[in-house]
Design an enzyme around this catalytic site. Structure first.
Site, mmCIF file in Angstrom:
data_model
loop_
_atom_site.group_PDB
_atom_site.id
_atom_site.type_symbol
_atom_site.label_atom_id
_atom_site.label_comp_id
_atom_site.label_asym_id
_atom_site.label_seq_id
_atom_site.Cartn_x
_atom_site.Cartn_y
_atom_site.Cartn_z
ATOM 1 N N HIS A 22 0.836 -1.203 0.000
ATOM 2 C CA HIS A 22 0.000 0.000 0.000
ATOM 3 C C HIS A 22 0.872 1.255 0.000
ATOM 4 O O HIS A 22 0.690 2.155 -0.844
ATOM 5 C CB HIS A 22 -0.908 -0.011 1.228
ATOM 6 C CG HIS A 22 -1.828 1.162 1.304
ATOM 7 N ND1 HIS A 22 -3.120 1.127 0.852
ATOM 8 C CD2 HIS A 22 -1.647 2.431 1.774
ATOM 9 C CE1 HIS A 22 -3.695 2.296 1.029
ATOM 10 N NE2 HIS A 22 -2.819 3.113 1.597
ATOM 11 N N GLU A 23 1.806 1.311 0.927
ATOM 12 C CA GLU A 23 2.663 2.497 1.024
ATOM 13 C C GLU A 23 3.620 2.590 -0.160
ATOM 14 O O GLU A 23 3.975 3.696 -0.589
ATOM 15 C CB GLU A 23 3.442 2.483 2.339
ATOM 16 C CG GLU A 23 2.569 2.454 3.584
ATOM 17 C CD GLU A 23 1.583 3.606 3.665
ATOM 18 O OE1 GLU A 23 1.846 4.666 3.053
ATOM 19 O OE2 GLU A 23 0.541 3.443 4.328
ATOM 20 N N HIS A 65 1.906 4.603 -2.918
ATOM 21 C CA HIS A 65 2.033 6.049 -2.699
ATOM 22 C C HIS A 65 3.449 6.530 -3.014
ATOM 23 O O HIS A 65 3.654 7.532 -3.711
ATOM 24 C CB HIS A 65 1.710 6.400 -1.244
ATOM 25 C CG HIS A 65 0.287 6.183 -0.843
ATOM 26 N ND1 HIS A 65 -0.775 6.629 -1.584
ATOM 27 C CD2 HIS A 65 -0.252 5.571 0.253
ATOM 28 C CE1 HIS A 65 -1.908 6.313 -0.967
ATOM 29 N NE2 HIS A 65 -1.613 5.655 0.137
#
Length: 358
Positions: free
Chosen positions: A34-35, A38
Site C-alpha cells: 500500500h505504502e 504512494h
C-alpha cells in the site's frame, strides 16, 4: 508443574508464535505494498518524500538514502509515507517552500490524485497477483468438502477431507473426472478409492438416481483445482478480483444503509483470524491475505477525511472549485475524519471483545 501442564504451555507458546509471525508477515506485506504505491508514484511525479515507514511508534530500524528516511517502527499495525508539503519536515535542512516544484501541493491535480489512489490500487494489484500465483502453482485433487446426510456417500462412510483418487480403477485428477464416472451409472456399484490422511482405502458406493435429471449422485460436494497456464491464471484472477471487490462493496453498502448485519473486526479480531488461518495451512493464509487486501483497499477509498478516499474527495472539490480548500477548512475536514475513524476503531474493538467472549 506436571508434564501435561508443561505440554499445554508449550503448545500455547507455539500457537502464539505462529500467530504473531503470520500476522506480521501478512499485514506487513499488505501495508508495504500500500505504502509502496504512494511512494513510487510520488517519486515518479517528482514529489520529495521525507519518510517511508512500516509501523507506528518509536523507530526500531532506519536507513537514510538521500532525503528519504526508510524506517521500521515498533507497532506493526500500519505504515505511512511523509510527503513534502503534506507533512512537516523531519529536519530543518529538509524544509521546502510552498513554491518548490517538489512540494506535493505544487504538482498538477491529476498527479496528486494518482499519488493518493496508488495505495489502494496496489492492494488490489497484490490481491490479483496472489490469486494468479495460486492458479499457476496450486493443485488440489478432488476433495470432499460436504457429505449430505442419508446419501450413498454418507452410508458408506465418506467424510469431508477425503480425497477421491480413482473411480472403478480410473484415476481422478479433478471433480469433473469424478462426475464423469459417477453420473452415467445410477444404481450401479462403483469402487471408489479414497485417500484419508496417509491411508488409502476402497469403498463400494451405489450412486442414487436423481429423480429430476436421471443421473447418478453420490451426495457429496467436491473441490478441486488444476494448475493453469499463465494467461488463463491471469484471466481467472482478474475475474475473481473484480467479483471480490463487487462483493465487498455490496457488503459495505449494506452495512452503511443498515440492510445487512455489521461484523467489523479490529486488530484483535484480525490477529485472531490470522492465527486460525495459520493453523489451517498456507492456502487458508493465502485466502486471508487476498481478502484483507481487497477489504483494506476498499476501506481506504471510503470518502472519510484522513483516509485516501477522503483526500480524493478534497482534491476533487479543488478541481471543481478551481482552487484548493483553505487550510482551516482542510483541517476541520481532517478533524471530522479523525473522529469518525476513532469511533469506528472503538466499535471494532467492542466487536472484537464480543467475538472473544462468545
Amino acid at each position: 508443574m506436571n508434564f501435561f501442564e508443561a505440554a499445554a504451555i508449550g503448545q500455547f507458546a507455539q500457537s502464539a508464535l505462529l500467530t504473531a509471525v503470520s500476522f506480521v508477515l501478512i499485514f506487513g506485506t499488505i501495508v508495504f505494498f500500500h505504502e509502496l504505491g504512494h511512494f513510487a508514484v510520488a517519486k515518479a511525479c517528482g514529489v520529495r518524500v521525507y519518510e517511508f515507514a512500516l509501523g507506528f511508534g518509536p523507530r526500531l530500524l532506519g536507513l537514510r538514502r538521500g532525503v528519504t528516511q526508510y524506517s521500521i517502527r515498533l507497532i506493526p499495525l500500519g505504515g505511512f509515507v511523509k510527503f513534502a508539503g503534506m507533512d512537516p519536515a523531519l529536519d530543518d535542512d529538509q524544509e521546502i517552500s510552498a513554491d518548490d516544484e517538489r512540494n506535493f501541493h505544487r504538482r498538477p491535480l491529476w498527479q496528486r490524485m494518482a499519488i493518493i489512489a496508488a495505495g489502494p490500487l496496489m492492494n488490489f494489484l497484490l490481491a490479483f497477483l496472489l490469486i494468479a500465483g495460486y492458479y499457476m502453482v496450486a493443485y488440489v485433487p478432488p476433495t470432499v468438502i460436504r457429505v449430505l446426510p442419508g446419501s450413498p456417500a454418507y452410508e458408506v462412510g465418506l467424510v469431508p477431507g477425503d480425497v477421491i483418487v480413482a473411480v472403478d480403477g480410473h484415476g481422478t485428477r479433478s471433480a469433473d473426472d469424478v462426475i464423469a464416472r459417477v453420473q452415467p451409472n445410477p444404481g450401479k456399484p462403483l469402487e471408489v478409492t479414497i485417500r484419508r490422511g496417509d491411508a488409502t482405502r476402497t469403498l463400494t458406493v451405489v450412486p442414487r438416481r436423481d429423480p429430476d435429471t436421471g443421473v447418478g449422485m453420490l451426495g457429496i460436494e467436491l473441490r478441486s483445482q488444476a494448475r493453469l497456464a499463465p494467461a488463463a491464471a491471469l484471466w481467472h484472477a482478474a475475474g475473481d478480483t473484480l467479483r471480490g471487490i463487487a462483493g465487498i462493496t455490496q457488503a459495505l453498502v449494506g452495512m452503511i444503509t443498515g440492510q445487512s448485519a455489521v461484523d467489523l473486526r479490529g486488530p484483535i479480531g484480525i490477529i485472531t483470524i490470522t492465527g486460525e488461518a495459520a493453523r489451517q495451512g498456507w492456502d487458508a493464509l493465502l485466502s486471508l491475505a487476498i481478502g484483507l487486501n481487497l477489504n483494506l483497499g476498499l476501506l481506504n477509498l471510503l470518502p472519510i477525511p484522513i483516509l485516501d478516499g477522503g483526500w480524493l474527495v478534497l482534491l476533487a472539490l479543488e478541481g471543481i472549485r478551481g482552487r484548493p480548500l483553505e487550510p482551516e477548512q482542510r483541517g476541520l475536514a481532517q478533524f471530522i475524519g479523525l473522529v469518525i475513524i476513532l469511533l469506528l476503531m472503538i466499535f471494532a474493538f467492542y466487536q472484537d471483545v464480543l467475538h472473544l467472549s462468545a
